[in-house]
Design a protein around this motif. Structure first.
Motif, PDB file in Angstrom:
ATOM      1  N   GLU A   6      18.128   2.473  -8.589  1.00  0.00           N
ATOM      2  CA  GLU A   6      17.956   1.585  -7.435  1.00  0.00           C
ATOM      3  C   GLU A   6      17.610   2.384  -6.182  1.00  0.00           C
ATOM      4  O   GLU A   6      16.741   1.991  -5.400  1.00  0.00           O
ATOM      5  CB  GLU A   6      19.234   0.781  -7.189  1.00  0.00           C
ATOM      6  CG  GLU A   6      19.534  -0.255  -8.255  1.00  0.00           C
ATOM      7  CD  GLU A   6      20.920  -0.849  -8.113  1.00  0.00           C
ATOM      8  OE1 GLU A   6      21.070  -2.038  -8.469  1.00  0.00           O
ATOM      9  OE2 GLU A   6      21.841  -0.147  -7.651  1.00  0.00           O
ATOM     10  N   ASP A   7      18.272   3.518  -6.009  1.00  0.00           N
ATOM     11  CA  ASP A   7      18.021   4.362  -4.853  1.00  0.00           C
ATOM     12  C   ASP A   7      16.578   4.857  -4.849  1.00  0.00           C
ATOM     13  O   ASP A   7      15.917   4.879  -3.804  1.00  0.00           O
ATOM     14  CB  ASP A   7      19.005   5.531  -4.848  1.00  0.00           C
ATOM     15  CG  ASP A   7      19.064   6.227  -3.500  1.00  0.00           C
ATOM     16  OD1 ASP A   7      19.153   5.516  -2.474  1.00  0.00           O
ATOM     17  OD2 ASP A   7      19.019   7.471  -3.471  1.00  0.00           O
ATOM     18  N   THR A   8      16.069   5.230  -6.007  1.00  0.00           N
ATOM     19  CA  THR A   8      14.683   5.689  -6.129  1.00  0.00           C
ATOM     20  C   THR A   8      13.723   4.577  -5.739  1.00  0.00           C
ATOM     21  O   THR A   8      12.777   4.794  -4.973  1.00  0.00           O
ATOM     22  CB  THR A   8      14.393   6.165  -7.570  1.00  0.00           C
ATOM     23  OG1 THR A   8      15.264   7.250  -7.870  1.00  0.00           O
ATOM     24  CG2 THR A   8      12.957   6.609  -7.727  1.00  0.00           C
ATOM     25  N   ARG A   9      13.957   3.348  -6.238  1.00  0.00           N
ATOM     26  CA  ARG A   9      13.081   2.214  -5.916  1.00  0.00           C
ATOM     27  C   ARG A   9      13.150   1.881  -4.426  1.00  0.00           C
ATOM     28  O   ARG A   9      12.135   1.576  -3.798  1.00  0.00           O
ATOM     29  CB  ARG A   9      13.459   0.998  -6.761  1.00  0.00           C
ATOM     30  CG  ARG A   9      13.038   1.137  -8.220  1.00  0.00           C
ATOM     31  CD  ARG A   9      13.021  -0.192  -8.968  1.00  0.00           C
ATOM     32  NE  ARG A   9      14.166  -1.041  -8.702  1.00  0.00           N
ATOM     33  CZ  ARG A   9      15.282  -1.100  -9.435  1.00  0.00           C
ATOM     34  NH1 ARG A   9      15.387  -0.347 -10.511  1.00  0.00           N
ATOM     35  NH2 ARG A   9      16.272  -1.903  -9.111  1.00  0.00           N
ATOM     36  N   ILE A  10      14.331   1.949  -3.859  1.00  0.00           N
ATOM     37  CA  ILE A  10      14.483   1.676  -2.423  1.00  0.00           C
ATOM     38  C   ILE A  10      13.680   2.688  -1.610  1.00  0.00           C
ATOM     39  O   ILE A  10      12.938   2.326  -0.694  1.00  0.00           O
ATOM     40  CB  ILE A  10      15.974   1.713  -2.016  1.00  0.00           C
ATOM     41  CG1 ILE A  10      16.714   0.512  -2.605  1.00  0.00           C
ATOM     42  CG2 ILE A  10      16.123   1.749  -0.483  1.00  0.00           C
ATOM     43  CD1 ILE A  10      18.236   0.602  -2.496  1.00  0.00           C
ATOM     44  N   ASN A  11      13.811   3.964  -1.936  1.00  0.00           N
ATOM     45  CA  ASN A  11      13.098   5.012  -1.197  1.00  0.00           C
ATOM     46  C   ASN A  11      11.592   4.904  -1.381  1.00  0.00           C
ATOM     47  O   ASN A  11      10.827   5.184  -0.457  1.00  0.00           O
ATOM     48  CB  ASN A  11      13.610   6.394  -1.596  1.00  0.00           C
ATOM     49  CG  ASN A  11      14.964   6.679  -0.980  1.00  0.00           C
ATOM     50  OD1 ASN A  11      15.225   6.318   0.164  1.00  0.00           O
ATOM     51  ND2 ASN A  11      15.846   7.303  -1.742  1.00  0.00           N
ATOM     52  N   GLN A  12      11.144   4.472  -2.569  1.00  0.00           N
ATOM     53  CA  GLN A  12       9.705   4.266  -2.778  1.00  0.00           C
ATOM     54  C   GLN A  12       9.203   3.128  -1.886  1.00  0.00           C
ATOM     55  O   GLN A  12       8.127   3.221  -1.297  1.00  0.00           O
ATOM     56  CB  GLN A  12       9.417   3.949  -4.250  1.00  0.00           C
ATOM     57  CG  GLN A  12       9.528   5.145  -5.159  1.00  0.00           C
ATOM     58  CD  GLN A  12       9.414   4.773  -6.629  1.00  0.00           C
ATOM     59  OE1 GLN A  12       9.553   3.606  -7.005  1.00  0.00           O
ATOM     60  NE2 GLN A  12       9.179   5.772  -7.471  1.00  0.00           N
ATOM     61  N   GLY A  13       9.992   2.061  -1.800  1.00  0.00           N
ATOM     62  CA  GLY A  13       9.609   0.944  -0.943  1.00  0.00           C
ATOM     63  C   GLY A  13       9.522   1.360   0.515  1.00  0.00           C
ATOM     64  O   GLY A  13       8.612   0.955   1.236  1.00  0.00           O
ATOM     65  N   ILE A  14      10.467   2.173   0.941  1.00  0.00           N
ATOM     66  CA  ILE A  14      10.456   2.663   2.321  1.00  0.00           C
ATOM     67  C   ILE A  14       9.215   3.512   2.568  1.00  0.00           C
ATOM     68  O   ILE A  14       8.532   3.366   3.586  1.00  0.00           O
ATOM     69  CB  ILE A  14      11.740   3.472   2.623  1.00  0.00           C
ATOM     70  CG1 ILE A  14      12.956   2.547   2.629  1.00  0.00           C
ATOM     71  CG2 ILE A  14      11.612   4.225   3.946  1.00  0.00           C
ATOM     72  CD1 ILE A  14      14.293   3.267   2.671  1.00  0.00           C
ATOM     73  N   ALA A  15       8.901   4.389   1.634  1.00  0.00           N
ATOM     74  CA  ALA A  15       7.752   5.284   1.786  1.00  0.00           C
ATOM     75  C   ALA A  15       6.433   4.515   1.831  1.00  0.00           C
ATOM     76  O   ALA A  15       5.490   4.922   2.506  1.00  0.00           O
ATOM     77  CB  ALA A  15       7.722   6.303   0.648  1.00  0.00           C
ATOM     78  N   LEU A  16       6.348   3.385   1.144  1.00  0.00           N
ATOM     79  CA  LEU A  16       5.105   2.608   1.090  1.00  0.00           C
ATOM     80  C   LEU A  16       4.980   1.582   2.211  1.00  0.00           C
ATOM     81  O   LEU A  16       3.942   0.946   2.354  1.00  0.00           O
ATOM     82  CB  LEU A  16       5.014   1.888  -0.265  1.00  0.00           C
ATOM     83  CG  LEU A  16       4.902   2.804  -1.487  1.00  0.00           C
ATOM     84  CD1 LEU A  16       4.965   1.983  -2.759  1.00  0.00           C
ATOM     85  CD2 LEU A  16       3.611   3.607  -1.424  1.00  0.00           C
ATOM     86  N   ASP A  17       6.007   1.409   3.019  1.00  0.00           N
ATOM     87  CA  ASP A  17       5.992   0.401   4.077  1.00  0.00           C
ATOM     88  C   ASP A  17       5.184   0.906   5.273  1.00  0.00           C
ATOM     89  O   ASP A  17       5.619   1.804   5.991  1.00  0.00           O
ATOM     90  CB  ASP A  17       7.426   0.084   4.512  1.00  0.00           C
ATOM     91  CG  ASP A  17       7.495  -1.034   5.537  1.00  0.00           C
ATOM     92  OD1 ASP A  17       6.431  -1.493   6.006  1.00  0.00           O
ATOM     93  OD2 ASP A  17       8.615  -1.449   5.871  1.00  0.00           O
ATOM     94  N   PRO A  18       3.989   0.325   5.517  1.00  0.00           N
ATOM     95  CA  PRO A  18       3.151   0.808   6.613  1.00  0.00           C
ATOM     96  C   PRO A  18       3.723   0.472   7.999  1.00  0.00           C
ATOM     97  O   PRO A  18       3.342   1.076   8.991  1.00  0.00           O
ATOM     98  CB  PRO A  18       1.815   0.088   6.391  1.00  0.00           C
ATOM     99  CG  PRO A  18       2.184  -1.166   5.664  1.00  0.00           C
ATOM    100  CD  PRO A  18       3.376  -0.799   4.808  1.00  0.00           C
ATOM    101  N   ASP A  19       4.628  -0.502   8.055  1.00  0.00           N
ATOM    102  CA  ASP A  19       5.195  -0.901   9.343  1.00  0.00           C
ATOM    103  C   ASP A  19       6.397  -0.051   9.746  1.00  0.00           C
ATOM    104  O   ASP A  19       6.923  -0.199  10.834  1.00  0.00           O
ATOM    105  CB  ASP A  19       5.630  -2.367   9.298  1.00  0.00           C
ATOM    106  CG  ASP A  19       4.440  -3.300   9.157  1.00  0.00           C
ATOM    107  OD1 ASP A  19       3.378  -2.982   9.726  1.00  0.00           O
ATOM    108  OD2 ASP A  19       4.576  -4.326   8.469  1.00  0.00           O
TER     109      ASP A  19
END
Length: 92
Positions: A6-19
């Motif tokens: 879950e932590d990995t998926r959360i960090n990937q989402g953060i990294a891909l968030d352009p805003d």
């Protein structure tokens, strides 16, 4: 606590968030205090407006210093707690 997956998926989402890009050291070095970045807002005092329908009545009363200190010792909101104590004492 999130699992490692879950932590990995959360960090990937953060990294891909352009805003919400991750701030770099350069960003922190360029940072300014709000009063410098927007001087027109630096001296703005926000004032609470009038109540639409006042629900309480302002009173003045004298209390023993030790009682007041005890009421305040629990931190902010002591007036509301004192109100609750008085309501209970008079049976409301």
């Amino acid at each position: 606590m999130p699992t490692d997956d879950e932590d990995t998926r959360i960090n990937q989402g953060i990294a891909l968030d352009p805003d919400s890009p991750e701030l770099t050291e350069t960003d922190f070095l360029r940072a300014q205090e709000a009063r410098q970045a927007v001087p027109s807002l630096a001296n703005v005092r926000r004032v609470r407006g009038p109540q639409k329908a006042p629900t309480k009545t302002l009173v003045s009363m004298r209390l023993d210093p030790d009682l007041l200190a005890r009421l305040k010792s629990d931190g902010p909101g002591w007036q509301s707690r004192a109100n609750d104590i008085l309501r209970q004492a008079v049976g409301l």
